[in-house]
Design a protein around this motif. Structure first.
Motif, mmCIF file in Angstrom:
data_model
loop_
_atom_site.group_PDB
_atom_site.id
_atom_site.type_symbol
_atom_site.label_atom_id
_atom_site.label_comp_id
_atom_site.label_asym_id
_atom_site.label_seq_id
_atom_site.Cartn_x
_atom_site.Cartn_y
_atom_site.Cartn_z
ATOM 1 N N MET A 164 -13.371 27.381 -15.436
ATOM 2 C CA MET A 164 -13.723 26.567 -14.277
ATOM 3 C C MET A 164 -13.193 25.149 -14.432
ATOM 4 S SD MET A 164 -17.467 25.631 -12.674
ATOM 5 C CE MET A 164 -17.880 24.497 -14.007
ATOM 6 N N LEU A 165 -13.329 24.586 -15.650
ATOM 7 C CA LEU A 165 -12.848 23.225 -15.899
ATOM 8 C C LEU A 165 -11.324 23.159 -15.797
ATOM 9 C CD1 LEU A 165 -15.142 22.211 -18.896
ATOM 10 C CD2 LEU A 165 -15.287 21.413 -16.522
ATOM 11 N N GLU A 166 -10.655 24.222 -16.280
ATOM 12 C CA GLU A 166 -9.198 24.255 -16.197
ATOM 13 C C GLU A 166 -8.739 24.285 -14.749
ATOM 14 O OE1 GLU A 166 -5.408 27.052 -17.565
ATOM 15 O OE2 GLU A 166 -7.450 27.635 -18.084
ATOM 16 N N VAL A 167 -9.410 25.127 -13.943
ATOM 17 C CA VAL A 167 -9.057 25.201 -12.521
ATOM 18 C C VAL A 167 -9.309 23.863 -11.842
ATOM 19 C CG1 VAL A 167 -9.663 26.237 -10.311
ATOM 20 C CG2 VAL A 167 -9.424 27.670 -12.322
ATOM 21 N N ALA A 168 -10.416 23.221 -12.206
ATOM 22 C CA ALA A 168 -10.740 21.926 -11.616
ATOM 23 C C ALA A 168 -9.658 20.899 -11.928
ATOM 24 C CB ALA A 168 -12.088 21.440 -12.145
ATOM 25 N N SER A 169 -9.170 20.910 -13.176
ATOM 26 C CA SER A 169 -8.148 19.942 -13.564
ATOM 27 C C SER A 169 -6.825 20.218 -12.856
ATOM 28 C CB SER A 169 -7.943 19.954 -15.080
ATOM 29 O OG SER A 169 -7.384 21.191 -15.505
ATOM 30 N N ILE A 170 -6.513 21.524 -12.683
ATOM 31 C CA ILE A 170 -5.271 21.888 -11.995
ATOM 32 C C ILE A 170 -5.365 21.587 -10.503
ATOM 33 C CG2 ILE A 170 -3.785 23.821 -11.309
ATOM 34 C CD1 ILE A 170 -4.489 25.140 -13.988
ATOM 35 N N SER A 171 -6.506 21.950 -9.907
ATOM 36 C CA SER A 171 -6.663 21.830 -8.461
ATOM 37 C C SER A 171 -6.914 20.390 -8.019
ATOM 38 C CB SER A 171 -7.829 22.702 -7.980
ATOM 39 O OG SER A 171 -7.638 24.032 -8.357
ATOM 40 N N MET A 172 -7.649 19.652 -8.837
ATOM 41 C CA MET A 172 -8.085 18.331 -8.416
ATOM 42 C C MET A 172 -7.337 17.207 -9.125
ATOM 43 S SD MET A 172 -12.127 19.367 -8.506
ATOM 44 C CE MET A 172 -12.761 17.864 -7.777
ATOM 45 N N GLY A 173 -6.566 17.550 -10.187
ATOM 46 C CA GLY A 173 -5.911 16.516 -10.973
ATOM 47 C C GLY A 173 -4.868 15.724 -10.210
ATOM 48 N N HIS A 174 -4.248 16.328 -9.187
ATOM 49 C CA HIS A 174 -3.172 15.661 -8.462
ATOM 50 C C HIS A 174 -3.628 15.170 -7.087
ATOM 51 C CE1 HIS A 174 -0.571 17.186 -11.599
ATOM 52 N NE2 HIS A 174 -0.976 18.416 -11.347
ATOM 53 N N MET A 175 -4.935 15.106 -6.874
ATOM 54 C CA MET A 175 -5.449 14.711 -5.571
ATOM 55 C C MET A 175 -5.505 13.194 -5.451
ATOM 56 S SD MET A 175 -8.531 17.440 -5.023
ATOM 57 C CE MET A 175 -8.942 16.770 -3.416
ATOM 58 N N GLU A 176 -5.281 12.731 -4.247
ATOM 59 C CA GLU A 176 -5.425 11.309 -3.971
ATOM 60 C C GLU A 176 -6.911 10.982 -3.842
ATOM 61 O OE1 GLU A 176 -2.979 9.176 -3.993
ATOM 62 O OE2 GLU A 176 -1.539 10.806 -4.391
ATOM 63 N N PRO A 177 -7.293 9.709 -4.072
ATOM 64 C CA PRO A 177 -8.720 9.329 -4.029
ATOM 65 C C PRO A 177 -9.421 9.667 -2.717
ATOM 66 C CG PRO A 177 -7.402 7.599 -5.013
ATOM 67 C CD PRO A 177 -6.430 8.603 -4.467
ATOM 68 N N ASP A 178 -8.670 9.642 -1.609
ATOM 69 C CA ASP A 178 -9.305 9.887 -0.309
ATOM 70 C C ASP A 178 -9.207 11.344 0.128
ATOM 71 O OD1 ASP A 178 -6.590 9.844 0.024
ATOM 72 O OD2 ASP A 178 -6.635 8.782 1.948
ATOM 73 N N GLU A 179 -8.651 12.207 -0.729
ATOM 74 C CA GLU A 179 -8.540 13.629 -0.398
ATOM 75 C C GLU A 179 -9.845 14.353 -0.699
ATOM 76 O OE1 GLU A 179 -4.227 15.488 -0.741
ATOM 77 O OE2 GLU A 179 -4.843 14.600 -2.633
ATOM 78 N N PHE A 180 -10.118 15.416 0.066
ATOM 79 C CA PHE A 180 -11.346 16.203 -0.122
ATOM 80 C C PHE A 180 -10.996 17.562 -0.717
ATOM 81 C CE2 PHE A 180 -14.373 19.382 1.606
ATOM 82 C CZ PHE A 180 -15.516 18.911 0.984
ATOM 83 N N TYR A 181 -11.664 17.920 -1.812
ATOM 84 C CA TYR A 181 -11.397 19.207 -2.446
ATOM 85 C C TYR A 181 -12.016 20.325 -1.613
ATOM 86 C CZ TYR A 181 -11.369 23.029 -5.754
ATOM 87 O OH TYR A 181 -11.179 24.256 -6.345
ATOM 88 N N GLU A 182 -11.168 21.217 -1.098
ATOM 89 C CA GLU A 182 -11.632 22.240 -0.166
ATOM 90 C C GLU A 182 -11.974 23.565 -0.828
ATOM 91 O OE1 GLU A 182 -8.603 22.512 2.763
ATOM 92 O OE2 GLU A 182 -9.157 20.639 3.746
ATOM 93 N N GLY A 183 -11.693 23.708 -2.121
ATOM 94 C CA GLY A 183 -12.023 24.949 -2.807
ATOM 95 C C GLY A 183 -10.794 25.756 -3.174
ATOM 96 N N ILE A 184 -11.020 26.923 -3.768
ATOM 97 C CA ILE A 184 -9.952 27.784 -4.264
ATOM 98 C C ILE A 184 -9.552 28.780 -3.177
ATOM 99 C CG2 ILE A 184 -9.349 29.496 -6.019
ATOM 100 C CD1 ILE A 184 -11.520 28.185 -7.795
ATOM 101 N N THR A 185 -8.281 28.804 -2.829
ATOM 102 C CA THR A 185 -7.792 29.758 -1.844
ATOM 103 C C THR A 185 -7.508 31.097 -2.523
ATOM 104 O OG1 THR A 185 -5.467 29.193 -2.193
ATOM 105 C CG2 THR A 185 -6.690 27.877 -0.569
ATOM 106 N N PHE A 186 -7.264 32.131 -1.731
ATOM 107 C CA PHE A 186 -7.003 33.451 -2.300
ATOM 108 C C PHE A 186 -5.714 33.449 -3.116
ATOM 109 C CE2 PHE A 186 -5.135 37.804 -1.850
ATOM 110 C CZ PHE A 186 -5.993 38.416 -2.740
ATOM 111 N N GLU A 187 -4.659 32.777 -2.643
ATOM 112 C CA GLU A 187 -3.405 32.746 -3.377
ATOM 113 C C GLU A 187 -3.581 32.049 -4.724
ATOM 114 O OE1 GLU A 187 -0.695 34.396 -2.654
ATOM 115 O OE2 GLU A 187 -1.729 35.174 -0.887
ATOM 116 N N HIS A 188 -4.375 30.991 -4.733
ATOM 117 C CA HIS A 188 -4.670 30.303 -5.993
ATOM 118 C C HIS A 188 -5.518 31.208 -6.893
ATOM 119 C CE1 HIS A 188 -5.972 26.281 -8.048
ATOM 120 N NE2 HIS A 188 -5.196 27.015 -8.794
ATOM 121 N N PHE A 189 -6.432 31.932 -6.293
ATOM 122 C CA PHE A 189 -7.298 32.883 -7.000
ATOM 123 C C PHE A 189 -6.453 33.935 -7.716
ATOM 124 C CE2 PHE A 189 -10.236 36.639 -6.828
ATOM 125 C CZ PHE A 189 -11.315 36.092 -7.507
#
Length: 216
Positions: A164-189
């Motif tokens: 879970m932490l690895e996915v969080a770092s991959i998914s959220m590590g490149h986000m801009e401060p004002d971006e909203f994390y929308e969750g894991i899509t099926f393709e990412h899954f």
């Protein structure tokens, strides 16, 4: 609901066998279990699952039961939920838990894997918005790993927490401060579970039968 209103006849068995991959003998066994659960009625309701002891203590009981009434799992390109299902719908959902046959091409095996992962994703994407949360993903990994014999539940939980932490770092590590994390899509899954063998781990034992044996 279902196309079958009584004990399926030989032609219907053949049609269902082609649709689900179960043999005619296996379909007969599953039909008997369906009639037991439904108290000999022609349809099954959510309350009927309350009589299954092994399911009552399952941590994802709600998701499992809902999966049987989710139109996305009927292979009909439909969405939404129903209040009751017939035998055909029951059988189609059960087929998602059936291990793949041994004599399949690589393309067929990959197609089955993708379908199983879509089923698993749908179980946790309860609002059908096309995403699941990091916490829901952790539960998916923990559930899959806990089914691989040598691993204890504590070890499986530790690995799933790390995943879970690895996915969080991959998914959220490149986000801009004002971006909203929308969750894991099926393709990412699909990508983050590419190294986890799920084909033999997705099985049902709470119906007083072991679906790992339901393979031609």
């Amino acid at each position: 609901m279902g196309a079958l209103q009584s004990l399926p006849s030989e032609p219907e068995y053949l049609d269902l066998a082609e649709k689900t991959g179960f043999s005619q003998e296996q379909i007969g066994i599953l039909h008997k279990r369906f009639k037991q659960l439904s108290h000999n009625e022609e349809s099954l309701r959510k309350d009927d699952f309350n009589t299954i002891p092994d399911l009552s203590c399952n941590p994802i009981r709600t998701q499992i039961v809902e999966a049987f009434f989710d139109k996305r799992n009927f292979r009909q390109n439909d969405v939404g939920h129903v209040q009751e299902i017939g035998f055909e719908e029951f059988l189609v959902v059960m087929s998602h838990f059936r291990p793949p046959s041994l004599n399949l091409s690589e393309e067929q095996r990959e197609s089955i894997r993708r379908e199983k992962l879509r089923f698993l994703f749908n179980m946790h994407d309860t609002d059908n918005d096309g995403t699941i949360t990091l916490e829901e993903y952790r539960h998916v990994v923990e559930e899959l790993l806990s089914r691989s014999g040598p691993l204890s539940k504590e070890t499986a939980k530790g690995i799933s927490d790390a995943a879970m932490l690895e996915v969080a770092s991959i998914s959220m590590g490149h986000m801009e401060p004002d971006e909203f994390y929308e969750g894991i899509t099926f393709e990412h899954f699909l990508k983050i579970l590419k190294d986890i063998e799920i084909e033999t781990r997705m099985n049902i034992r709470f119906l007083n039968m072991d679906t790992t044996t339901l393979c031609k």
